[in-house]
Motif scaffolding. Structure first.
Motif, PDB file in Angstrom:
ATOM      1  N   ALA A  14     -27.122  77.405  16.106  1.00 45.85           N
ATOM      2  CA  ALA A  14     -28.521  77.247  15.702  1.00 45.85           C
ATOM      3  C   ALA A  14     -28.917  78.303  14.684  1.00 45.85           C
ATOM      4  CB  ALA A  14     -29.428  77.316  16.929  1.00 45.85           C
ATOM      5  N   LYS A  15     -28.502  79.524  14.908  1.00 48.25           N
ATOM      6  CA  LYS A  15     -28.828  80.613  13.978  1.00 48.25           C
ATOM      7  C   LYS A  15     -28.235  80.337  12.597  1.00 48.25           C
ATOM      8  CE  LYS A  15     -28.688  85.590  13.446  1.00 48.25           C
ATOM      9  NZ  LYS A  15     -28.272  86.883  14.015  1.00 48.25           N
ATOM     10  N   GLU A  16     -26.971  79.902  12.565  1.00 50.90           N
ATOM     11  CA  GLU A  16     -26.310  79.590  11.288  1.00 50.90           C
ATOM     12  C   GLU A  16     -27.033  78.473  10.543  1.00 50.90           C
ATOM     13  OE1 GLU A  16     -22.317  78.589  12.424  1.00 50.90           O
ATOM     14  OE2 GLU A  16     -21.764  80.678  12.825  1.00 50.90           O
ATOM     15  N   LYS A  17     -27.621  77.532  11.287  1.00 49.77           N
ATOM     16  CA  LYS A  17     -28.284  76.370  10.680  1.00 49.77           C
ATOM     17  C   LYS A  17     -29.783  76.584  10.488  1.00 49.77           C
ATOM     18  CE  LYS A  17     -24.485  74.320  10.541  1.00 49.77           C
ATOM     19  NZ  LYS A  17     -23.809  74.369   9.257  1.00 49.77           N
ATOM     20  N   GLY A  18     -30.286  77.739  10.890  1.00 43.53           N
ATOM     21  CA  GLY A  18     -31.714  78.007  10.756  1.00 43.53           C
ATOM     22  C   GLY A  18     -32.564  77.194  11.718  1.00 43.53           C
ATOM     23  N   LEU A  19     -32.000  76.855  12.873  1.00 44.54           N
ATOM     24  CA  LEU A  19     -32.711  76.066  13.882  1.00 44.54           C
ATOM     25  C   LEU A  19     -33.266  76.983  14.966  1.00 44.54           C
ATOM     26  CD1 LEU A  19     -30.059  73.215  14.222  1.00 44.54           C
ATOM     27  CD2 LEU A  19     -32.249  73.091  13.022  1.00 44.54           C
ATOM     28  N   ASN A  20     -34.400  76.609  15.518  1.00 47.26           N
ATOM     29  CA  ASN A  20     -35.067  77.392  16.540  1.00 47.26           C
ATOM     30  C   ASN A  20     -34.564  76.991  17.932  1.00 47.26           C
ATOM     31  OD1 ASN A  20     -36.897  79.023  17.927  1.00 47.26           O
ATOM     32  ND2 ASN A  20     -38.514  77.486  17.828  1.00 47.26           N
ATOM     33  N   LEU A  21     -33.889  77.921  18.610  1.00 39.84           N
ATOM     34  CA  LEU A  21     -33.398  77.681  19.964  1.00 39.84           C
ATOM     35  C   LEU A  21     -34.296  78.418  20.940  1.00 39.84           C
ATOM     36  CD1 LEU A  21     -31.191  76.586  21.904  1.00 39.84           C
ATOM     37  CD2 LEU A  21     -29.962  78.729  21.528  1.00 39.84           C
ATOM     38  N   SER A  22     -34.836  77.692  21.896  1.00 36.18           N
ATOM     39  CA  SER A  22     -35.678  78.291  22.922  1.00 36.18           C
ATOM     40  C   SER A  22     -34.896  79.341  23.699  1.00 36.18           C
ATOM     41  CB  SER A  22     -36.172  77.202  23.891  1.00 36.18           C
ATOM     42  OG  SER A  22     -36.859  77.788  24.976  1.00 36.18           O
ATOM     43  N   GLU A  23     -35.587  80.387  24.114  1.00 35.05           N
ATOM     44  CA  GLU A  23     -34.950  81.388  24.968  1.00 35.05           C
ATOM     45  C   GLU A  23     -34.780  80.864  26.385  1.00 35.05           C
ATOM     46  OE1 GLU A  23     -37.094  85.056  24.709  1.00 35.05           O
ATOM     47  OE2 GLU A  23     -36.753  85.225  22.555  1.00 35.05           O
TER      48      GLU A  23
END
Length: 135
Positions: free
Chosen positions: A92-101
């Motif tokens: 997600a970080k590599e793709k700029g996507l927001n992952l919930s904690e």
């Protein structure tokens, strides 16, 4: 609120979780082989550990996503290892996507290990978790 559910399963454990989420949200549980067709506020991404990582199909789904996702909520099973959260977080970080904690994980049945998992108690816990996310 627009909700999508995508899952990948080899044994059926993760499909049980996706179907449970579908019952709670009214969204359709669909395999990761099917791209998102519209922007969503929440994507419940149901997956598991295969070969000490998430399956390539999950990675491909996230790689090829072109729709806007407000936030991804990771839902996972595994027979022996921890959740898939760290693997999905990296992608997600590599793709700029927001992952919930917030994430949900349970042990899943695999061969002779964890017979009957996920069970009704796991699904009740997941139901409670999903309701908290969407409220």
């Amino acid at each position: 609120m627009k909700i999508a559910i995508r899952y990948y399963t080899k044994t059926g454990n993760t499909k049980k979780l996706a179907d449970c989420i579908a019952e709670v949200t009214g969204a359709q549980a669909i395999t990761v082989d099917n791209a998102l067709t519209e922007d969503v506020d929440i994507l419940f991404l149901c997956n598991s550990i295969y070969g000490a990582n998430v399956d390539e199909s999950v990675k491909t789904f996230l790689d090829q996503n072109t729709m806007k996702i407000g936030q991804i909520v990771n839902i996972s099973t595994s027979a022996l290892l921890r959740s898939t959260y760290s693997y999905v977080k990296k992608i997600a970080k590599e793709k700029g996507l927001n992952l919930s904690e917030k994430e949900w994980h349970c042990k899943g049945e695999f061969k002779i290990f964890r017979a009957g998992k996920p069970n009704k108690d796991d699904l009740a816990s997941l139901t409670k978790f999903v309701k908290e996310i969407i409220e």
